[in-house]
Write an enzyme that holds these catalytic residues in place. Sequence first.
Site, PDB file in Angstrom:
ATOM      1  N   HIS A 361     -25.015  -8.669 -50.027  1.00  0.00           N
ATOM      2  CA  HIS A 361     -23.714  -9.066 -49.003  1.00  0.00           C
ATOM      3  C   HIS A 361     -22.983 -10.394 -48.561  1.00  0.00           C
ATOM      4  CE1 HIS A 361     -22.857  -4.484 -47.528  1.00  0.00           C
ATOM      5  NE2 HIS A 361     -24.128  -4.432 -47.739  1.00  0.00           N
ATOM      6  N   LYS A 552     -16.148 -12.339 -34.147  1.00  0.00           N
ATOM      7  CA  LYS A 552     -16.962 -11.941 -34.899  1.00  0.00           C
ATOM      8  C   LYS A 552     -17.975 -12.887 -34.781  1.00  0.00           C
ATOM      9  CE  LYS A 552     -13.403 -13.096 -38.370  1.00  0.00           C
ATOM     10  NZ  LYS A 552     -13.771 -12.157 -39.129  1.00  0.00           N
ATOM     11  N   ARG A 553     -19.376 -12.228 -35.851  1.00  0.00           N
ATOM     12  CA  ARG A 553     -20.323 -13.502 -35.737  1.00  0.00           C
ATOM     13  C   ARG A 553     -19.810 -14.967 -35.599  1.00  0.00           C
ATOM     14  NH1 ARG A 553     -24.076 -14.935 -40.241  1.00  0.00           N
ATOM     15  NH2 ARG A 553     -22.547 -13.367 -41.367  1.00  0.00           N
ATOM     16  N   LYS A 558     -17.177 -18.811 -41.118  1.00  0.00           N
ATOM     17  CA  LYS A 558     -16.158 -17.884 -40.246  1.00  0.00           C
ATOM     18  C   LYS A 558     -15.323 -18.996 -39.748  1.00  0.00           C
ATOM     19  CE  LYS A 558     -18.593 -14.080 -40.611  1.00  0.00           C
ATOM     20  NZ  LYS A 558     -18.628 -13.088 -40.532  1.00  0.00           N
ATOM     21  N   THR A 660     -15.410  -6.329 -42.425  1.00  0.00           N
ATOM     22  CA  THR A 660     -14.998  -4.975 -42.159  1.00  0.00           C
ATOM     23  C   THR A 660     -13.926  -5.182 -40.766  1.00  0.00           C
ATOM     24  OG1 THR A 660     -16.693  -5.024 -41.633  1.00  0.00           O
ATOM     25  CG2 THR A 660     -16.075  -3.880 -43.363  1.00  0.00           C
ATOM     26  N   LYS A 664     -10.929  -3.467 -39.622  1.00  0.00           N
ATOM     27  CA  LYS A 664      -9.987  -3.004 -38.602  1.00  0.00           C
ATOM     28  C   LYS A 664      -9.403  -2.596 -37.440  1.00  0.00           C
ATOM     29  CE  LYS A 664     -14.886  -2.387 -38.628  1.00  0.00           C
ATOM     30  NZ  LYS A 664     -16.689  -3.600 -37.479  1.00  0.00           N
TER      31      LYS A 664
END
Length: 818
Positions: A361, A552-553, A558, A660, A664
């Site tokens: 991952h 998100k984290r 990111k 993901t 969504k």
Amino acid sequence: MSGCPDPLLPDPLERGLRRHLVLTFCIDPQAPSRHYLYEALARAVRDHLAAAWCATRCRHEEEEPVQVAYLSMEYLLGRLLNNALLNLDLEAEARTALEAFAARLEEVEEEEPDAGLGNGGLGRLAACFLDSCATLEIPVIGYGLRYQYGMFHQAIDNGWQVEMPDFWLRRGNPWEIERHEDARRVKFYGRSELVFEEGGRFYGRWVDAREVLAVPYDLPVPGYRNGTVNTLRLWKAEGTEAFDLEEFNAGSYTDAVAAKNRAEEITLVLYPNDKSEQGKELRLRQQYFLASASLQDVLARWVRRHGRDFAHFAEHHVFQLNDTHPAVAVAELMRLLLDEYRLSWEEAWQITSRTMAYTNHTLLPEALEVWPVRLFRQLLPRPLDIIQEINARFLAEVAARWPGDVARQRRLSIIGEEPEPVVRMAHLAVVASFSVNGVAALHTRLLAEGLFRDFYELWPWKFNNKTNGVSPRRWLAHCNPRLRGLISEAIGERWIRDLEELRRLAPFAEDAAFVERFRAVKRANKEDLARFVASRAGVALDPEALCDVQVKRIHEYKRQLLNVLHLIHLYRRIVDGDTAGLAPRSVLFGGKAAPGYEMAKRIVKLIHNVAAVVNREPRCRDLLRVAFVPDYGVSALEVICPGAELSEQISTAGKEASGTGNMKLMMNGAVTIGTLDGANIEILEAVGEDNFFLFGLTAEEVARRRDSYDPAAIIAADANLSAVMALLRAGHFNLFEPGIFDPVIAAIESPADPWMVAADFASYVAAQERAATAWQEPARFGRMGVINVAAAGRFSSDRTIRQYRDEIWYRDRRGRKP
């Protein structure tokens, strides 16, 4: 089924609700609290699951299909009540039952805490996969840990993240069933010995070990309206003895319970901080505890039915390793087969290498598990022996393939040499697995060309791609009932089970009346979201503004930081009076920074400081508002997804494995602004360039520019970025906290910045301007949203799991090559 018990019909929900209030909780059914209404309703719904749960288990035992054990350190389940009601088609009945108590279902659902069993995308993916396995009636049992405390509750104090214990099990869990009869003993410490038998066979013996009891708790995983209920089995660590009575009687109260406390800390908290040696040891104990208990469980079931004959075991079992965390299962399966069941090395290795499958991952080397050999030797002496033997045999194979290539042997070795000997768990997983898959097309290509290039050259047939997906039940049908109704009115309800049906929605993107109804749904959802943000963050967002979301984290790759720089750019334009073309915008952040990740926590602080300045500025009131939702999790995302219009997926290209959250949000009609990273690439392919706001360097361009990257020159050449950096350097957002953002500024300006924030800024600003222009044309932007929903079919976890089933779990595994 001949050997299965006759199913017992459960009571109607209202009767079951009353029965549990009186008989389980001794509560007056005339005036129950919301909490007891939730507890009783959950048990009444579990009663409806019980018969199908029993029948599913019995059917699997009789038919003996391929049984998949999904090993994962995380399962981010969200609330189980709403998921069960949807999948059992009991929502309407539950509402009616609660009306008798003057209660609304949504209020009662709020009483259920999010299960503290996961942190981010890895755990949420595992939960989606279990949902899809049950819906597709695939025999899969999930194995995980029953953490008493989740990662943490996030509070914000003066903009700084504060971590508080997430004791999600404080009031118990009405969904779980303890199975103490299936408890397993897991060993740690001690030493290993070899015992030689006549004929040259030998086995290992683990002596002087300390044992911990692994007690399973089972949770039901219902499929969508099909009568199948699979199992998630979570292990709790307990001491083999409650306490030392002799020590207690002697007055040594602390020492008397020390062993019990030492055992139970294994499942005390999700992801303990591993900056310390004790933290590292606890993480490794958790991973081995999960692997050993789960493998013992699977083998015990086989032996109960077949005795100690393992000739056909591999034909009926697969162990799917969800990332590198459970990779120690390779050594543990070998240990159990060799030492407990006395198979030869060749027999044990044939079984192990035909049953292990590994999903990677991450492309970030620091996220791959490596453990010091000295720690392994201290904690897991017998598994270390086995790993070293696996490595010796593997390196002999490498040497035969590439004679004299010592450098390649060092690169491939399971045991790394510098700066101290370490066990490379990803290497162990690749060596032992018959399948190695990435989770998006780009990610898998980069694994083969980069991180695992040598392995790919040795075994190209092992590598395959399985692009991630998300459950359409939770992430559209449940969380967005308004859109669910609109879609079902247009194309029927088959899409809930087969998301590819959404492609039939595409022609409605050209129907002006339908697009207007879609926009009305989005507007109503934005009003719900605005109320939620006001209650959680204390910021009033305007439902009439563009809803721009990055949840998100918190991590540098990111690139929440890139988003913040754009906010500062917008703020500067507004206060300078340069507002031509700006769309009113509400920007929403959410996410947790790991407790030991100082830069991520500083970025959280920067977001709050910039938000405070923007939200106080009168000139920004009608054009820009910023909010950060604390304690972001599954339940929060269920409110955010339906209202989001612009989905920020802005990671540095080549760093995000899949993502993901991007799926969504687009599934709920948000338009993505993003780089060519992870599954963004496949979203872009699905929706088309006109329905996606693309920006930034590609993964190849990032790699090429690495050695010559000069952010100072980029900043100097870009007036907008220069102005933004000038505000940061002047301390405009930290007037009374001098120097706190200096590390952030230094990271942006560093030629070694691996995330290349400055390099993508201008392209990002241009994409944001395109997004603002499109949003100001309501019919056009509404059409884009409809097209995104219609293209979401390929991002269902049902599609992903069908591929796992057909291309990994049920494929012919008798030989190494396909």
